[in-house]
Design a protein around this motif. Structure first.
Motif, mmCIF file in Angstrom:
data_model
loop_
_atom_site.group_PDB
_atom_site.id
_atom_site.type_symbol
_atom_site.label_atom_id
_atom_site.label_comp_id
_atom_site.label_asym_id
_atom_site.label_seq_id
_atom_site.Cartn_x
_atom_site.Cartn_y
_atom_site.Cartn_z
ATOM 1 N N ASP A 519 15.315 -40.175 -16.967
ATOM 2 C CA ASP A 519 14.161 -40.979 -16.579
ATOM 3 C C ASP A 519 12.981 -40.096 -16.197
ATOM 4 O O ASP A 519 11.827 -40.387 -16.550
ATOM 5 C CB ASP A 519 14.547 -41.897 -15.426
ATOM 6 C CG ASP A 519 13.391 -42.762 -14.959
ATOM 7 O OD1 ASP A 519 12.894 -43.556 -15.767
ATOM 8 O OD2 ASP A 519 12.975 -42.626 -13.790
ATOM 9 N N ARG A 523 9.355 -40.074 -18.108
ATOM 10 C CA ARG A 523 8.121 -40.407 -17.405
ATOM 11 C C ARG A 523 7.115 -39.266 -17.409
ATOM 12 O O ARG A 523 5.910 -39.482 -17.231
ATOM 13 C CB ARG A 523 8.449 -40.829 -15.971
ATOM 14 C CG ARG A 523 9.246 -42.128 -15.915
ATOM 15 C CD ARG A 523 9.839 -42.391 -14.548
ATOM 16 N NE ARG A 523 8.830 -42.662 -13.545
ATOM 17 C CZ ARG A 523 9.114 -42.972 -12.280
ATOM 18 N NH1 ARG A 523 10.384 -43.070 -11.897
ATOM 19 N NH2 ARG A 523 8.148 -43.195 -11.411
ATOM 20 N N PRO A 551 0.953 -42.321 -13.224
ATOM 21 C CA PRO A 551 2.410 -42.335 -12.991
ATOM 22 C C PRO A 551 3.040 -40.949 -13.055
ATOM 23 O O PRO A 551 3.987 -40.667 -12.316
ATOM 24 C CB PRO A 551 2.930 -43.248 -14.108
ATOM 25 C CG PRO A 551 1.782 -44.130 -14.448
ATOM 26 C CD PRO A 551 0.566 -43.282 -14.278
ATOM 27 N N CYS A 552 2.524 -40.073 -13.915
ATOM 28 C CA CYS A 552 3.033 -38.696 -13.958
ATOM 29 C C CYS A 552 2.748 -37.976 -12.639
ATOM 30 O O CYS A 552 3.583 -37.214 -12.147
ATOM 31 C CB CYS A 552 2.405 -37.933 -15.118
ATOM 32 S SG CYS A 552 2.787 -38.596 -16.751
#
Length: 947
Positions: A519, A523, A551-552
Motif C-alpha cells: 500500500d 500510494r 496524499p504522498c
C-alpha cells in the motif's frame, strides 16, 4: 544422555567400520598409554557415523552456507530424487517459502510477535530469522521441492514459539546484547535487527580449547578460514558417501567434545526428539516409504544419540503447546554482513563462500536448483553432460540395515591434496586490489601488486599450502598496501571482501511484501521513484501546482514518524498545526530500510492503522504522562487529522493530569496546550469540551501544587516557571469557565522559597498579581546589588527573573535593567570573577528565553555608538519614588517661597490653570492651595531655588 542403540550388521557380513575402529583403538592406546577415555571417544565417533549411515531414512548432514554442502545436496537430489524432503527449519515458516521466488537472495524468513502472551513483557517484540543464501544446502532442498512436481517439503524443527519457550535462563542474546565496547555494526550488518538467528547446520566447536588447538595447528586466524581450508576444499569434489561420513564424523566429534552444559545439551536433544517425532508422524500419516525421503539437518544433529532417533525410535517425547502469542510471518532482506554478524562468522567469509560456490558449480558441472523467476539469479545452461546426469534413473535404494562402504578410512589416511598455484588467478587478484586501493585513496603502484603476489605465495608456503587462499591473499594485501592510516572510508580488508564478491544485499519483491508495504509503494507511486532501490532518492513536491501529490506528502510524514531515521527525511517543508505546506523536498530511502517497513506491516494493514495503534499505546501505557498524551493528541491532529481520536486522547490527558503529583512535565504541558489552544481558536468555531475541562482542571491542579513546588528541591526553576506560565496565560479562559482567582492569590501568598532564583520568580508573580509594584521590585533589586554578601548570588536571582519571562513576558525591560545596573555599579575585581557565572547561568537556565531578552536590549539601547555618550537609560529618566510622596515640610517651604514671589507665582499659576487664587484667599493661601495641588512641582521648584 541417552545411549546409542547400535544396529547389528547383516548376518555373515562384516561391519563396514570395524577396520577403522581397530585402527583408532590402536592409536588411542599408543597416544594415551593404554585404552581409556580417548578410546571411548574415538570408538563412539565411529559408532555415531555407523548408526547414522544405517538409518533407513537417509540423513543428509550439512553446514550452514557451505558451498561443499550445497554442491553435495544438488548432486544427491538429482541422483536420489526423493519424494519427501524433511528440512531442519521452524515448522511454522513453511507457508512463506514459495514467496522466495519474488525475492533476490540473500533474504531471511522471519517470525515476529509484537504482543506477547506467555513470555515476559520485556522480551517483546519477539523475532526469529532464518537467513537463506544461494550457496546453502537448504536453498537447494527448497528449490528442488518447490520446482519438482509431486515432491513434498516438510519443515520439522521446533516452532518459533518453542524457540523462546526452550531458552534456558531467559531470552537468548542477540545483536542488541553485544559487547558495548565494540564499535557499532554497519547498516548492512544490522539488517536482522535484534532477531534470534536460526540456521541449518550450526557446526562449530563448542569446546574452546579444541577450537584454539585446531586454529593454532592449522596456521589460520579464525574458524571460517579453518573450515574453508580443511573441510570446504577437500569435500568440494568428493563423492556422496565420503561427504556424508566426513560430515557425520565432524558433527560427532564436536558433539562429544562439547562442554557439559546441561541446559544447552537439553535444548539440542529436545530439538532432535522434536524433529524425529514430527517425521514419524508424517510417515505414519502419509504411508511414505522412508527410502523415498531425505532428512536435511545440521551435522551436529545428524550424529544424535537420543532414544527417539530414527524411524524405529521410541515415541516417548511429547510436544508441548505453543503460547498464546500472535505470530506474524514475512520475508526481510538480509546480507552477507548481517549473517556474519549474527552467527559469529569472520567478516567476508560468506562472500568468499559465495565465490567458492560459483567455482564449484563451474568445476563440478553440477546443475544447481533454482526457483523459477528468482530475482538476481540465472539458471545455468543445461549442458549435454548435466542433462544426461539429470535424465539418468536414480540408483536403487539400499536395503534397510545396509550401509555404504567405509570411506572414512581412506579420507583420513589420504594426505592433503596440494592444489597447484594458479598464477593467472593470483595475478588478477593482485592487480584488482591495487586498482581498488588507488580508487580508495591509497598510494598503491605496480610494485605493490608484485609485492602482494609474492607475499601471498610466501604466506601460503609458511602455512603448508601450495595455493594461496583468499585469506592468505587478504593478509598479504593488508601487509603490503595498508600503511599507517586509512585514507578513505574502507580499509584494505574491506576492499578485498568487496573484490571477492562483496556484501551482497537481498531484496524482497513487491509481491512478497505484506499488504501495508504494498500500500505504501502504491500510494507513493506518483512520485516516480524507484522505491525498491537501495540508497537515497530525492523527491520534490510542488503542492501548489500539483495538489494530487498531497496524499504522498501525508504518507511521507507518517513514514517519518513511524520508521527509523533516514527512511523519509524532509529537506524543505515542515508540518505544523494550522499550516498548509506549499512545497516540500524529501530524501527517501525506503529500499534501504525495507526490513523496518516489512515489520511495520506486521502491526496493521495500513500506516494510518499502525499510527493510531501507536498513539493509543503511548497514551494508555503505564508510563504515560500528561505531556506524552498531549503529544499524542497533537500527532493525531497533525498526521491523521482525526478529531475523533484527538478528542479521545484529550480526555485521556485530562485523566492523567488529575492523577499526577509532580510538576516534571509542566514545561512540555504548557508548550503543547498553548499550541493546541491557538490551533483550535483559529480552526474551530468553539473549543473542544476536553480542552476547556483541561484548562479548568489544570488551573486548580497547579494552584494546589504551587506552594510545594516553590520549596521542593526536586522541582526545577523552569518547572515552577512553567506552572506560573500555565496559570497566568490560561487565567482568562479559566476564570470564564468558573475558576476562582482567589485560589491563585492564596497559592502565591503561601509560597515561601529560600533559593534565590525561586525568590526572584515569586517576586515576578507578585508583580503580575499587583501585590508588588515595579518601584518596590526595583528597590529590592537595588538592595541586593548594594549588599556585598549577596552579590555572589546575584546571577541566580537573574536566572529566576529570566525564567519569569515565561509567565510574565512584560518583565523583559526590567531584566535588561538589572543586568545593565550590575555592569554599571560593580567594580572590575567583583565583576570579572562573577561574569563567567552569569553567562553560564543564562545559557543553562534560559537559553530559549534569551532571544526575548536580546530583542528588548536592542530596543532600549541606542543603535549607534555616537549616541551612547548622551544616552540616558529609561529607568534613570523616571522620577524617583520619593518625589511622588505626599507634601510634607518640603511642600510647606515651597508654599512660603511662592508667597514671597507673587509675580513668579502668578505666572506659574496661569500656566497651570489656577487664575484668581490670590484675590480670594490671599497670597499665602493661594500658594498653599497651588502647592497642595502640585506637590511635586513645588518641591522641585523649592529645591531649584535653594540651590
Amino acid at each position: 544422555m541417552t545411549g546409542a542403540t547400535r544396529v547389528p550388521a547383516a548376518a555373515g557380513a562384516q561391519a563396514p567400520f570395524e577396520a577403522l575402529r581397530g585402527r583408532l583403538q590402536q592409536a588411542a592406546a599408543a597416544f594415551a598409554d593404554g585404552p581409556g577415555a580417548l578410546e571411548g571417544i574415538l570408538r563412539g565417533i565411529v559408532d555415531d557415523v555407523d548408526r547414522a549411515v544405517r538409518e533407513p531414512l537417509e540423513i543428509f548432514p550439512v553446514c550452514h552456507h557451505s558451498p561443499a554442502s550445497a554442491i553435495a545436496m544438488a548432486r544427491r537430489l538429482r541422483e536420489k530424487q526423493p519424494k519427501v524432503v524433511y528440512l531442519e527449519l521452524c515448522e511454522d515458516m513453511a507457508p512463506l517459502l514459495p514467496e522466495l521466488r519474488n525475492c533476490r537472495l540473500p533474504v531471511a524468513v522471519q517470525a515476529f510477535a509484537s504482543e506477547v502472551d506467555g513470555f515476559p513483557a520485556e522480551w517483546a517484540p519477539l523475532s526469529v530469522v532464518a537467513p537463506i543464501t544461494e550457496a546453502s544446502a537448504e536453498y537447494q532442498a527448497i528449490a528442488y521441492a518447490l520446482e519438482t512436481p509431486g515432491v513434498e517439503l516438510v519443515l520439522v524443527d521446533r516452532s518459533s514459539d518453542h524457540v523462546f519457550q526452550w531458552q534456558p535462563g531467559g531470552r537468548p542474546a542477540g545483536p542488541a546484547d553485544a559487547d558495548p565496547d565494540q564499535p557499532p555494526a554497519e547498516e548492512e550488518a544490522a539488517l536482522h535487527g535484534d532477531a534470534v538467528g536460526i540456521e541449518v547446520g550450526d557446526l562449530r566447536p563448542r569446546f574452546a580449547e579444541l577450537e584454539e588447538y585446531l586454529l593454532r595447528h592449522g596456521r589460520v586466524r579464525h574458524w571460517s578460514e579453518w573450515w574453508h581450508q580443511y573441510v570446504e576444499l577437500p569435500l568440494g569434489d568428493s563423492d556422496h558417501d565420503t561427504y556424508r561420513q566426513v560430515m557425520l564424523l565432524i558433527g560427532s566429534l564436536f558433539r562429544r567434545l562439547a562442554p557439559g552444559d546441561a541446559d544447552r545439551v537439553g535444548v539440542d536433544e529436545d530439538r532432535e526428539r522434536y524433529m524425529w517425532t514430527r517425521m514419524r508422524e508424517h510417515l505414519a500419516a502419509t504411508g511414505t516409504d522412508p527410502a523415498d525421503c531425505l532428512y536435511v539437518c545440521g551435522a551436529f544433529h545428524a550424529a544424535s544419540r537420543v532414544a527417539e532417533f530414527g524411524v524405529h525410535g521410541s515415541d516417548t517425547f511429547t510436544i508441548g503447546p505453543r503460547s498464546a502469542s500472535t505470530w506474524q510471518y514475512g520475508l526481510i532482506p538480509s546480507s552477507h554482513a548481517a549473517i556474519e554478524a549474527q552467527f559469529g562468522l569472520a567478516p567476508g567469509s560468506v562472500s568468499i563462500a559465495a565465490t567458492q560456490w560459483a567455482k564449484n558449480v563451474k568445476r563440478s558441472r553440477v546443475r544447481p536448483f533454482r526457483l523459477a523467476g528468482q530475482a538476481g539469479t540465472k539458471a545455468p545452461a543445461k549442458t549435454a553432460k548435466s542433462a544426461k546426469a539429470a535424465a539418468a534413473p536414480a540408483p536403487a535404494p539400499a536395503a534397510p540395515g545396509a550401509a555404504p562402504p567405509d570411506r572414512l578410512s581412506g579420507f583420513l589416511q589420504r594426505p592433503p591434496v596440494l592444489d597447484a598455484l594458479d598464477e593467472a588467478e593470483l595475478l588478477g587478484w593482485s592487480v584488482d586490489i591495487v586498482r581498488a586501493a588507488r580508487r580508495a585513496g591509497y598510494l598503491a603502484s605496480t610494485a605493490d601488486a608484485i609485492a602482494v603476489f609474492e607475499t601471498s605465495i610466501l604466506l601460503a608456503g609458511m602455512r603448508d599450502r601450495a595455493r594461496p587462499t583468499p585469506y592468505d591473499f587478504q593478509d598479504a594485501a593488508i601487509t603490503c598496501i595498508e600503511k599507517d592510516a586509512v585514507p578513505g572510508r574502507r580499509d584494505v580488508r574491506r576492499l578485498v571482501e568487496i573484490m571477492m564478491g562483496g556484501d551482497r544485499i537481498g531484496q524482497v519483491g513487491y509481491d512478497a511484501l505484506p499488504p501495508l508495504a504494498r500500500d505504501v509503494h502504491d500510494r507513493l507511486a506518483p512520485l516516480g521513484l524507484k522505491l525498491q532501490q537501495r540508497g537515497v532518492q530525492r523527491a520534490l513536491l510542488d503542492l501548489a501546482s500539483q495538489p494530487e501529490l498531497k496524499p504522498c506528502s501525508d504518507v511521507l510524514w507518517m513514514l517519518r514518524y513511524l520508521m527509523p531515521p533516514g527512511t523519509a527525511r524532509p529537506i524543505m517543508g515542515e508540518r505544523r498545526l494550522g499550516e498548509q505546506p506549499i512545497q516540500e523536498s524529501w530524501d527517501v530511502a525506503l529500499g534501504t530500510h525495507q526490513r523496518a517497513l516489512i515489520e511495520l506491516g506486521y502491526e496493521g494493514v495500513s500506516i494510518e492503522q499502525v499510527l493510531e495503534q501507536r498513539l493509543r499505546r503511548a497514551a494508555y501505557g503505564p508510563q504515560a504522562t500528561t505531556a506524552t498524551v498531549l503529544q499524542a493528541v497533537e500527532d493525531a491532529t497533525l498526521y491523521l487529522r482525526s478529531r475523533r481520536l484527538a478528542d479521545e486522547l484529550g480526555t485521556r490527558a485530562l485523566e492523567v493530569l488529575a492523577t499526577e503529583r509532580t510538576v516534571d512535565g509542566a514545561p512540555e504541558v504548557l508548550r503543547r496546550v498553548r499550541r493546541l489552544l491557538a490551533y483550535y481558536r483559529t480552526s474551530e468555531p468553539v473549543l473542544p469540551a476536553w480542552i476547556e475541562s483541561f484548562v479548568k482542571t489544570g488551573y486548580a491542579h497547579y494552584c494546589t501544587l504551587l506552594p510545594t513546588a516553590f520549596t521542593d528541591e526536586d522541582a526545577t526553576v523552569r518547572q515552577v516557571a512553567a506552572m506560573l506560565g500555565f496559570l497566568f496565560s490560561m487565567e482568562g479562559l479559566a476564570l470564564s469557565l468558573g475558576c476562582d482567582r482567589t485560589q491563585l492569590e492564596l497559592a502565591v501568598a503561601q509560597s515561601h522559597p529560600d533559593e534565590p532564583a525561586r525568590v526572584a520568580l515569586l517576586w515576578s508573580a507578585q508583580l503580575h498579581l499587583g501585590r508588588l509594584s515595579r518601584a518596590e521590585l526595583r528597590a529590592r533589586c537595588g538592595q541586593l546589588l548594594g549588599n556585598p554578601l549577596v552579590v555572589p548570588a546575584y546571577p541566580r536571582y537573574l536566572s529566576g527573573f529570566l525564567h519569569a519571562l515565561e509567565p510574565v513576558p512584560q518583565l523583559a525591560d526590567f531584566v535588561v535593567e538589572l543586568v545593565s545596573n550590575a555592569f554599571a555599579v560593580l567594580p572590575d575585581p567583583v565583576l570579572l570573577p562573577w561574569l563567567p557565572t552569569l553567562i553560564g547561568t543564562l545559557r543553562a537556565g534560559g537559553a530559549e528565553l534569551a532571544p526575548l531578552l536580546i530583542r528588548e536590549a536592542g530596543r532600549i539601547f541606542p543603535g549607534r555608538l555616537a549616541a551612547l555618550d548622551t544616552w540616558v537609560p529609561p529607568w534613570l529618566a523616571e522620577p524617583a519614588p520619593a518625589l511622588a510622596a505626599a507634601p510634607g515640610a518640603a511642600g510647606q517651604q515651597g508654599a512660603a517661597l511662592l508667597a514671597a514671589h507673587p509675580a513668579t507665582c502668578d505666572a506659574l499659576a496661569r500656566l497651570l490653570g489656577c487664575d484668581g487664587g490670590w484675590a480670594q484667599a490671599g497670597p499665602a493661601a493661594g500658594g498653599a492651595v497651588l502647592a497642595a495641588r502640585h506637590p511635586a512641582t513645588a518641591t522641585a521648584l523649592a529645591a531649584l531655588l535653594d540651590g
